[in-house]
Design a protein around this motif. Structure first.
Motif, short mmCIF file in Angstrom:
data_model
loop_
_atom_site.label_atom_id
_atom_site.label_comp_id
_atom_site.label_asym_id
_atom_site.label_seq_id
_atom_site.Cartn_x
_atom_site.Cartn_y
_atom_site.Cartn_z
N ARG A 1 0.84 -1.21 0.00
CA ARG A 1 0.00 0.00 0.00
C ARG A 1 0.86 1.25 0.00
N ARG A 2 1.90 1.26 0.84
CA ARG A 2 2.77 2.42 0.93
C ARG A 2 3.49 2.66 -0.40
N LYS A 3 3.97 1.60 -1.01
CA LYS A 3 4.70 1.72 -2.27
C LYS A 3 3.82 2.35 -3.35
N HIS A 4 2.55 1.95 -3.39
CA HIS A 4 1.65 2.45 -4.43
C HIS A 4 0.79 3.62 -3.95
N LYS A 5 1.17 4.15 -2.76
CA LYS A 5 0.48 5.33 -2.20
C LYS A 5 -1.02 5.07 -2.04
N LEU A 6 -1.35 3.90 -1.52
CA LEU A 6 -2.74 3.54 -1.27
C LEU A 6 -3.03 3.69 0.22
N HIS A 7 -4.16 4.29 0.55
CA HIS A 7 -4.51 4.47 1.96
C HIS A 7 -5.31 3.28 2.49
N LEU A 8 -6.02 2.59 1.60
CA LEU A 8 -6.86 1.48 2.00
C LEU A 8 -6.58 0.28 1.10
N ASN A 9 -7.06 -0.88 1.53
CA ASN A 9 -6.93 -2.09 0.72
C ASN A 9 -7.95 -2.15 -0.41
N VAL A 10 -8.94 -1.25 -0.39
CA VAL A 10 -10.02 -1.32 -1.37
C VAL A 10 -9.86 -0.18 -2.38
N LEU A 11 -9.85 -0.53 -3.67
CA LEU A 11 -9.81 0.44 -4.76
C LEU A 11 -11.19 0.47 -5.41
N GLU A 12 -11.68 1.68 -5.71
CA GLU A 12 -13.04 1.81 -6.22
C GLU A 12 -13.09 2.54 -7.55
N PHE A 13 -13.96 2.06 -8.44
CA PHE A 13 -14.24 2.71 -9.71
C PHE A 13 -15.74 2.63 -9.93
N ASP A 14 -16.42 3.75 -9.65
CA ASP A 14 -17.87 3.77 -9.73
C ASP A 14 -18.43 2.67 -8.81
N THR A 15 -19.13 1.68 -9.36
CA THR A 15 -19.71 0.61 -8.53
C THR A 15 -18.76 -0.57 -8.35
N LEU A 16 -17.57 -0.48 -8.94
CA LEU A 16 -16.61 -1.59 -8.88
C LEU A 16 -15.67 -1.40 -7.69
N LYS A 17 -15.45 -2.47 -6.94
CA LYS A 17 -14.55 -2.43 -5.79
C LYS A 17 -13.57 -3.60 -5.86
N ILE A 18 -12.28 -3.26 -5.83
CA ILE A 18 -11.22 -4.27 -5.81
C ILE A 18 -10.64 -4.28 -4.41
N ASP A 19 -10.84 -5.39 -3.70
CA ASP A 19 -10.32 -5.52 -2.33
C ASP A 19 -9.01 -6.29 -2.40
N ILE A 20 -7.91 -5.57 -2.26
CA ILE A 20 -6.60 -6.19 -2.37
C ILE A 20 -6.34 -7.14 -1.21
N GLY A 21 -6.80 -6.77 -0.02
CA GLY A 21 -6.59 -7.63 1.14
C GLY A 21 -7.32 -8.95 1.04
N MET A 22 -8.59 -8.89 0.62
CA MET A 22 -9.41 -10.10 0.52
C MET A 22 -9.28 -10.76 -0.86
N ARG A 23 -8.60 -10.09 -1.79
CA ARG A 23 -8.44 -10.58 -3.16
C ARG A 23 -9.81 -10.89 -3.77
N SER A 24 -10.66 -9.88 -3.73
CA SER A 24 -12.01 -10.06 -4.25
C SER A 24 -12.40 -8.85 -5.09
N LEU A 25 -13.33 -9.10 -6.03
CA LEU A 25 -13.87 -8.06 -6.88
C LEU A 25 -15.38 -8.07 -6.76
N THR A 26 -15.96 -6.90 -6.49
CA THR A 26 -17.42 -6.78 -6.48
C THR A 26 -17.83 -5.63 -7.40
N ILE A 27 -18.97 -5.81 -8.05
CA ILE A 27 -19.56 -4.76 -8.88
C ILE A 27 -21.00 -4.62 -8.45
#
Length: 223
Positions: free
Chosen positions: A117-143
């Motif tokens: 997270r620090r390397k990629h300047k991410l504050h949270l494990n979850v990345l969001e694009f509109d209704t899409l959520k990529i959870d890096i910690g849980m390795r899951s994708l939800t839309i």
């Protein structure tokens, strides 16, 4: 994400290799300091797990080599040396973290995620694009709160593009970050994974997330 384990205990090295590979990381591993230097000269790693007491080349020498070459790999020292002075020396030499043996695997995983997270300047494990959520910690994708089933390779590919948002990832970038040094991957295989992810996204109404820069590679413009 790609990791290098440099640990002279075969038992621990194998356990870490298996555990981290099962979590979806691409992993190279060695118990020899000189061999580790060879890996580092030809590969790019997100995180290096580095023991200090190694045959041929010691861990601190490897750490100095990483920092001298200005590689941006995060380094976690994993060592039986548990004195405060040992930790201070390791951190002063450029290590990002120091974990004393024996340690809990889940704690190690949490520290790896934190450094990524620090390397990629991410504050949270979850990345969001509109209704899409990529959870890096849980390795899951939800839309739209619906789970999208991705294979481990498909998720790793989407994760790589997402954390490098706005940057074109070439075929060599993708191969270097998602596959260990002993895996053979073709351009067709990468294209097949891209196509599979796009189809699953399109099924859920996402049509423009992964874009192509012809002759170069793939990118996600914004998250």
């Amino acid at each position: 994400m790609k990791l290098l384990i440099v640990e002279d205990s075969q038992r621990l090295r194998k356990a870490l290799h298996l555990g981290l590979k099962n979590l979806g990381f691409a992993v190279d591993a060695t118990g020899n300091g000189r061999e580790a230097m060879g890996y580092l000269r030809i590969n790019t790693y997100d995180v290096v797990l580095l023991d200090l007491m190694l045959p041929e080349v010691d861990g601190l020498s490897i750490l100095r080599e990483i920092r001298t070459r200005k590689k941006d790999s995060a380094v976690i020292i994993i060592s039986a040396k548990d004195q405060v002075d040992d930790r201070i020396v390791g951190l002063d030499q450029g290590a990002d973290d120091y974990l004393c043996k024996p340690f809990d695997f889940d704690e190690l995983h949490a520290r790896i995620k934190s450094l990524i997270r620090r390397k990629h300047k991410l504050h949270l494990n979850v990345l969001e694009f509109d209704t899409l959520k990529i959870d890096i910690g849980m390795r899951s994708l939800t839309i739209a709160n619906q789970m999208v089933n991705l294979t481990p390779n498909e998720f790793s590919l989407l994760e790589l593009l997402a954390v490098n948002c706005g940057r074109v990832m070439t075929y060599s970038n993708i191969e270097n970050h998602l596959y260990d040094s002993y895996s053979s991957v073709t351009r067709n295989a990468i294209e097949a994974n891209i196509s599979a992810v796009r189809k699953k996204l399109k099924f859920h109404g996402i049509t423009n997330l992964i874009q192509t820069r012809r002759g170069f590679g793939y990118f996600i413009d914004s998250l």
